[in-house]
Design a protein around this motif. Structure first.
Motif, PDB file in Angstrom:
ATOM      1  N   CYS A  50       0.842  -1.185   0.000  1.00 25.95           N
ATOM      2  CA  CYS A  50       0.000   0.000   0.000  1.00 25.95           C
ATOM      3  C   CYS A  50       0.886   1.248   0.000  1.00 25.95           C
ATOM      4  CB  CYS A  50      -0.896  -0.014   1.237  1.00 25.95           C
ATOM      5  SG  CYS A  50      -2.021   1.397   1.341  1.00 25.95           S
ATOM      6  N   ASP A  52       0.564   4.065   1.403  1.00 29.15           N
ATOM      7  CA  ASP A  52       0.560   4.928   2.590  1.00 29.15           C
ATOM      8  C   ASP A  52       1.990   5.077   3.119  1.00 29.15           C
ATOM      9  OD1 ASP A  52      -2.136   4.946   2.298  1.00 29.15           O
ATOM     10  OD2 ASP A  52      -2.607   3.853   4.142  1.00 29.15           O
ATOM     11  N   SER A  76       2.942   6.413  -6.137  1.00 33.62           N
ATOM     12  CA  SER A  76       1.730   5.974  -5.455  1.00 33.62           C
ATOM     13  C   SER A  76       0.606   5.921  -6.486  1.00 33.62           C
ATOM     14  CB  SER A  76       1.373   6.945  -4.318  1.00 33.62           C
ATOM     15  OG  SER A  76       1.229   8.265  -4.820  1.00 33.62           O
ATOM     16  N   THR A  92       1.972  -2.164   4.508  1.00 33.20           N
ATOM     17  CA  THR A  92       1.616  -0.753   4.450  1.00 33.20           C
ATOM     18  C   THR A  92       2.487   0.005   5.451  1.00 33.20           C
ATOM     19  OG1 THR A  92      -0.209   0.839   4.518  1.00 33.20           O
ATOM     20  CG2 THR A  92      -0.202  -0.890   6.204  1.00 33.20           C
ATOM     21  N   GLY A 112      -2.276  -4.621   4.418  1.00 32.26           N
ATOM     22  CA  GLY A 112      -2.784  -3.274   4.225  1.00 32.26           C
ATOM     23  C   GLY A 112      -3.940  -2.960   5.157  1.00 32.26           C
ATOM     24  N   CYS A 116      -7.028   0.319   2.324  1.00 32.05           N
ATOM     25  CA  CYS A 116      -6.062   0.205   1.229  1.00 32.05           C
ATOM     26  C   CYS A 116      -6.636  -0.704   0.152  1.00 32.05           C
ATOM     27  CB  CYS A 116      -4.736  -0.375   1.730  1.00 32.05           C
ATOM     28  SG  CYS A 116      -3.660   0.844   2.493  1.00 32.05           S
ATOM     29  N   GLU A 120      -4.099   1.816  -4.776  1.00 27.74           N
ATOM     30  CA  GLU A 120      -3.057   2.497  -4.013  1.00 27.74           C
ATOM     31  C   GLU A 120      -1.744   1.704  -4.015  1.00 27.74           C
ATOM     32  OE1 GLU A 120      -4.730   4.229  -0.150  1.00 27.74           O
ATOM     33  OE2 GLU A 120      -6.253   2.753  -0.721  1.00 27.74           O
TER      34      GLU A 120
END
Length: 340
Positions: A50, A52, A76, A92, A112, A116, A120
């Motif tokens: 992910c 993030d 991303s 993540t 994730g 998520c 992503e």
């Protein structure tokens, strides 16, 4: 929460398995092994990361682990396309420092977050590694310069080419100093692609890839302008025909050929340097025995060392190949055998 459970949670959050095993990584959908959507292998399945917290430091670790050059971009938003819906999102909140040798050594959360999605998925673009070689010469340290890009070897145009560029090539190939920066007629014309033009190194770069140049394949040259480079061969020495590898006739490697050293001005200090360079024990004595007589060149004469040099190459001597000796004067050295 039990103590054992707290330890397991901490290990999980830090991204380290109980065996501290590496986390296999690959890049897909990018057109080369050095760019694409990031996938990691866990529990026998490839899954995604992910985006993030995903940034260039994380990308740098991925590029390093894959043997690519430095990271250009951390993407991303599934720039390289989303993973399949049935594929897991394994990680993540990856938080690499950028110096780790593999992604598995970075802190991260496993699996994730519920919010998520594969839209992503994280991606990375690294600079492809740029293999370099010198071809059509007498040793790997001289020849026509070629680089490999997209799986194909091609040449380098000599526009703007100079001593600083040649220094980088010789350093990258593990050769000695530059002898000739560009011998474009000496090694023949290449065939196929001319990959690089307008190369402008400072001379301090560790690899040609780090030097500014035109984009791959963008050039206005012909193969008559192919760069040729002559570096000195890496300095090597050996002791031959003695009772063990640390005793015998001294030979040095130069211009692709082994040759001997004349004993004019030869002293114990010189032998000390030889024994140390060969990682042998201290000098036993200056061996004057002459076993089988050598053939070939006599490369060095009038060698004078202080005894502190790390290599015989740094001692004073005549120009390579100039001497007034015969092989009856070849240096022999006897050191104690190296320790087991």
């Amino acid at each position: 929460m039990a103590a054992a459970a707290r330890v397991l949670l901490l290990v999980t959050l830090m991204g380290l398995s109980a065996s501290d095993a590496p986390l296999p990584v690959r890049l897909v959908n990018g057109g080369s092994p050095c760019s694409g959507r990031v996938e990691v292998l866990r529990e026998g399945r490839w899954g995604n990361i992910c985006d993030d917290g995903w940034d260039l430091k994380d990308a740098e670790v991925v590029c390093r682990q894959l043997g690519c050059s430095r990271a250009i971009e951390a993407y991303s938003g599934a720039v390289y396309g989303p993973g399949r819906e049935e594929d897991p999102i394994w990680l993540t909140d990856v938080k690499c420092k950028g110096t780790e040798s593999s992604l598995g050594l970075c802190p991260y959360n496993e699996e994730g977050e519920p919010n998520c999605k594969h839209e992503e998925d994280a991606g990375v673009e690294c600079r492809d590694a740029l293999p370099v070689r010198l071809t059509n010469g007498s040793t790997p340290c001289n020849g026509r310069l070629e680089v490999q890009h997209q799986g194909e070897w091609g040449t380098v145009c000599d526009d703007s080419w100079g001593i600083a560029d040649a220094k980088v090539v010789c350093r990258e190939l593990g050769c000695g100093a530059v002898k000739i920066a560009n011998a474009c007629d000496r090694f023949g014309e290449g065939t196929g692609r001319i990959w690089l033009d307008q190369v402008q190194c400072t001379g301090k770069e560790m690899q040609l890839l780090d030097c500014p140049a035109s984009a791959y394949g963008i050039q206005d040259c012909s193969h008559r302008e192919d760069v040729g480079v002559v570096c000195r061969d890496p300095f090597k020495l050996r002791l031959l025909n003695g009772p063990h590898p640390c005793a015998g006739r001294l030979e040095v490697f130069h211009d692709g050929q082994w040759g001997t050293v004349c004993d004019d001005l030869w002293e114990v200090k010189n032998a000390e340097v030889v024994c140390r360079e060969l990682e042998c024990g201290p000098v036993n004595h200056l061996d004057k025995q002459r076993s089988t007589q050598a053939t070939g060149p006599i490369w060095l004469d009038d060698v004078v060392c202080s005894g502190a040099e790390k290599t015989l190459e740094n001692c004073k001597h005549r120009v390579w190949g100039y001497h007034d000796c015969t092989h009856r004067e070849d240096v022999h050295v006897s050191c104690d055998e190296r320790s087991p």
